[in-house]
Design a protein around this motif. Structure first.
Motif, mmCIF file in Angstrom:
data_model
loop_
_atom_site.group_PDB
_atom_site.id
_atom_site.type_symbol
_atom_site.label_atom_id
_atom_site.label_comp_id
_atom_site.label_asym_id
_atom_site.label_seq_id
_atom_site.Cartn_x
_atom_site.Cartn_y
_atom_site.Cartn_z
ATOM 1 N N PRO A 1 11.031 -11.785 -13.030
ATOM 2 C CA PRO A 1 9.489 -11.492 -12.352
ATOM 3 C C PRO A 1 9.418 -11.992 -11.113
ATOM 4 C CG PRO A 1 9.246 -12.570 -14.298
ATOM 5 C CD PRO A 1 10.610 -12.395 -14.334
ATOM 6 N N ARG A 2 9.103 -11.413 -10.103
ATOM 7 C CA ARG A 2 8.704 -12.011 -8.728
ATOM 8 C C ARG A 2 7.226 -12.125 -8.379
ATOM 9 N NH1 ARG A 2 12.016 -8.669 -5.121
ATOM 10 N NH2 ARG A 2 11.255 -7.531 -6.685
ATOM 11 N N ARG A 3 6.779 -10.744 -8.883
ATOM 12 C CA ARG A 3 5.542 -10.510 -8.690
ATOM 13 C C ARG A 3 4.702 -9.637 -9.845
ATOM 14 N NH1 ARG A 3 7.677 -9.882 -3.469
ATOM 15 N NH2 ARG A 3 8.783 -7.859 -4.298
ATOM 16 N N ILE A 4 3.612 -10.310 -10.260
ATOM 17 C CA ILE A 4 3.153 -9.806 -11.448
ATOM 18 C C ILE A 4 1.820 -9.252 -11.587
ATOM 19 C CG2 ILE A 4 2.427 -10.444 -13.897
ATOM 20 C CD1 ILE A 4 4.329 -12.929 -13.669
ATOM 21 N N VAL A 5 1.696 -7.764 -11.644
ATOM 22 C CA VAL A 5 0.407 -7.191 -11.629
ATOM 23 C C VAL A 5 -0.490 -7.582 -12.657
ATOM 24 C CG1 VAL A 5 -0.716 -5.141 -11.225
ATOM 25 C CG2 VAL A 5 1.180 -5.351 -9.961
ATOM 26 N N VAL A 6 -1.852 -7.841 -12.533
ATOM 27 C CA VAL A 6 -2.789 -8.577 -13.420
ATOM 28 C C VAL A 6 -4.018 -7.648 -13.306
ATOM 29 C CG1 VAL A 6 -3.651 -10.541 -14.447
ATOM 30 C CG2 VAL A 6 -1.435 -10.775 -13.192
ATOM 31 N N PRO A 7 -4.199 -6.835 -13.885
ATOM 32 C CA PRO A 7 -5.551 -6.068 -13.728
ATOM 33 C C PRO A 7 -6.735 -6.995 -14.477
ATOM 34 C CG PRO A 7 -4.442 -5.226 -15.389
ATOM 35 C CD PRO A 7 -3.466 -5.979 -14.826
ATOM 36 N N ILE A 8 -7.770 -6.970 -13.594
ATOM 37 C CA ILE A 8 -8.957 -7.780 -13.841
ATOM 38 C C ILE A 8 -10.170 -7.027 -14.172
ATOM 39 C CG2 ILE A 8 -10.510 -9.747 -13.419
ATOM 40 C CD1 ILE A 8 -7.720 -10.665 -13.972
ATOM 41 N N ASP A 9 -10.875 -6.922 -15.178
ATOM 42 C CA ASP A 9 -12.132 -6.308 -15.437
ATOM 43 C C ASP A 9 -13.219 -7.469 -15.596
ATOM 44 O OD1 ASP A 9 -12.316 -6.723 -18.188
ATOM 45 O OD2 ASP A 9 -11.414 -4.704 -18.693
ATOM 46 N N ASN A 10 -14.666 -6.986 -16.043
ATOM 47 C CA ASN A 10 -15.786 -7.944 -15.900
ATOM 48 C C ASN A 10 -15.853 -8.341 -17.452
ATOM 49 O OD1 ASN A 10 -16.999 -5.682 -16.905
ATOM 50 N ND2 ASN A 10 -18.347 -5.416 -15.704
ATOM 51 N N ILE B 1 4.372 -0.204 -8.381
ATOM 52 C CA ILE B 1 5.506 0.370 -7.621
ATOM 53 C C ILE B 1 5.437 0.146 -6.166
ATOM 54 C CG2 ILE B 1 6.665 2.621 -7.206
ATOM 55 C CD1 ILE B 1 5.940 3.638 -9.831
ATOM 56 N N ALA B 2 4.090 0.667 -5.595
ATOM 57 C CA ALA B 2 3.952 0.477 -4.124
ATOM 58 C C ALA B 2 4.279 -0.957 -3.747
ATOM 59 C CB ALA B 2 2.483 0.760 -3.616
ATOM 60 N N TYR B 3 3.838 -1.900 -4.360
ATOM 61 C CA TYR B 3 4.042 -3.392 -4.003
ATOM 62 C C TYR B 3 5.191 -4.172 -4.678
ATOM 63 C CZ TYR B 3 -0.391 -2.949 -1.507
ATOM 64 O OH TYR B 3 -1.596 -2.597 -0.717
ATOM 65 N N ASP B 4 6.098 -3.261 -4.994
ATOM 66 C CA ASP B 4 7.547 -3.761 -5.522
ATOM 67 C C ASP B 4 7.303 -4.911 -6.619
ATOM 68 O OD1 ASP B 4 10.227 -3.656 -5.641
ATOM 69 O OD2 ASP B 4 10.463 -5.102 -4.225
ATOM 70 N N ALA B 5 6.329 -4.654 -7.556
ATOM 71 C CA ALA B 5 6.062 -5.581 -8.492
ATOM 72 C C ALA B 5 7.311 -5.611 -9.567
ATOM 73 C CB ALA B 5 4.720 -5.465 -9.011
ATOM 74 N N ASP B 6 7.247 -6.452 -10.293
ATOM 75 C CA ASP B 6 8.317 -6.709 -11.460
ATOM 76 C C ASP B 6 7.879 -6.642 -12.914
ATOM 77 O OD1 ASP B 6 9.161 -9.273 -9.215
ATOM 78 O OD2 ASP B 6 10.435 -7.098 -9.396
#
Length: 279
Positions: free
Chosen positions: A148-157, A235-240
């Protein structure tokens, strides 16, 4: 006890691909790999085999296949690879092994599940995600294993979703990866906006203290589109990797009426998904 990554193996291309992916994690996290095969009574049954010898015959076949896998991956591994064979329901045996064997995480291959089967039956991969107490990474059969080079991490409140941050941050730091914080805004109320801003600030402060590279972005999204929006963003930001928290659905009727965000991610994301159970 030495830490290890648990990899469910049914000897399909999907599970072997997950094993290839797990090797990269094991080497970086400096741990071992344990493969687990859960056999079923009706699998490959030959009526010519005496029933009393059935278990040993099937088990021996699995052991031969395990030895072949170990020979294939031995040169790629820094640590050790071993295996175990269990009898029963796949997700139950995998989760029990992870729990009582103190697994660091589970890495499981998946082919995805769609339509009515997705609503009612789910997949073994998602059942493992739902029941495991340790983090689970699900990997599609056609994903080319890579660090993994880029990890998408969703944040809520909610405080609940932020509990995954230390686990993901450790992975990001070990792999020298970027955490892509995605502020998922489903509510336009001013009070909700303030809570979201505070939540993101709290996470960012934590990452600053631990020297983890990150970026921030805000996305307005409908609650019913959270999972699909995350996949499109990754996908758009080429995350792994996508890091999510598991969701509790109280009963089978609730599962029939709604597909959870975590279930949608596991079944549909072409990018590996790390699901973390938090209290």
């Amino acid at each position: 006890m030495e830490k290890y990554i648990l990899v469910p193996i049914d000897f399909s291309p999907s599970s072997i691909n997950a094993m290839d992916y797990a090797v990269q994690y094991a080497n970086t996290l400096e741990c071992n790999i344990r493969m687990i095969h859960v056999k079923r009574r009706n699998a490959d049954y030959d009526p010519a085999i005496n029933y009393n010898d059935y278990d040993e015959v099937i088990k021996s076949g699995a052991i031969d296949k395990f030895k072949k896998i170990i020979r294939h991956f031995k040169g790629k591994m820094k640590g050790k690879i071993d295996y175990c064979v269990r009898d029963g329901r796949v997700f139950t045996e995998v989760c029990n092994q992870a729990k009582y064997g103190d697994a660091l995480m589970i890495i499981s291959g998946t082919n995805g599940v769609f339509g009515f089967k997705e609503l009612w039956e789910g997949s073994n991969a998602f059942r493992i995600v739902s029941h495991a107490i340790c983090p689970v990474i699900t990997v599609k059969y056609n994903f080319v294993p890579q660090k993994p080079r880029r990890i998408v991490v969703p944040i809520d409140n909610t405080a609940r979703t932020r509990l995954k941050i230390p686990i993901v941050a450790n992975i990001a730091k070990r792999f020298n990866a970027e955490m892509m914080l995605v502020d998922m805004r489903t509510d336009s109320k001013a009070s909700s906006q303030r809570k979201m801003e505070e939540a993101v600030k709290t996470v960012a402060n934590y990452l600053d203290r631990h020297n983890v590279t990150y970026s921030k972005e805000t996305i307005r999204v409908k609650k019913t589109k959270i999972a699909s929006t995350l996949i499109d963003y990754a996908i758009a930001y080429d995350a792994d990797l996508i890091a999510a928290t598991s969701e509790r659905l109280d009963n089978r009727w609730q599962r029939l009426s709604v597909i959870s965000n975590s279930q949608h991610l596991v079944n549909h994301s072409p990018i590996p998904v790390m699901t973390i159970k938090v209290a």
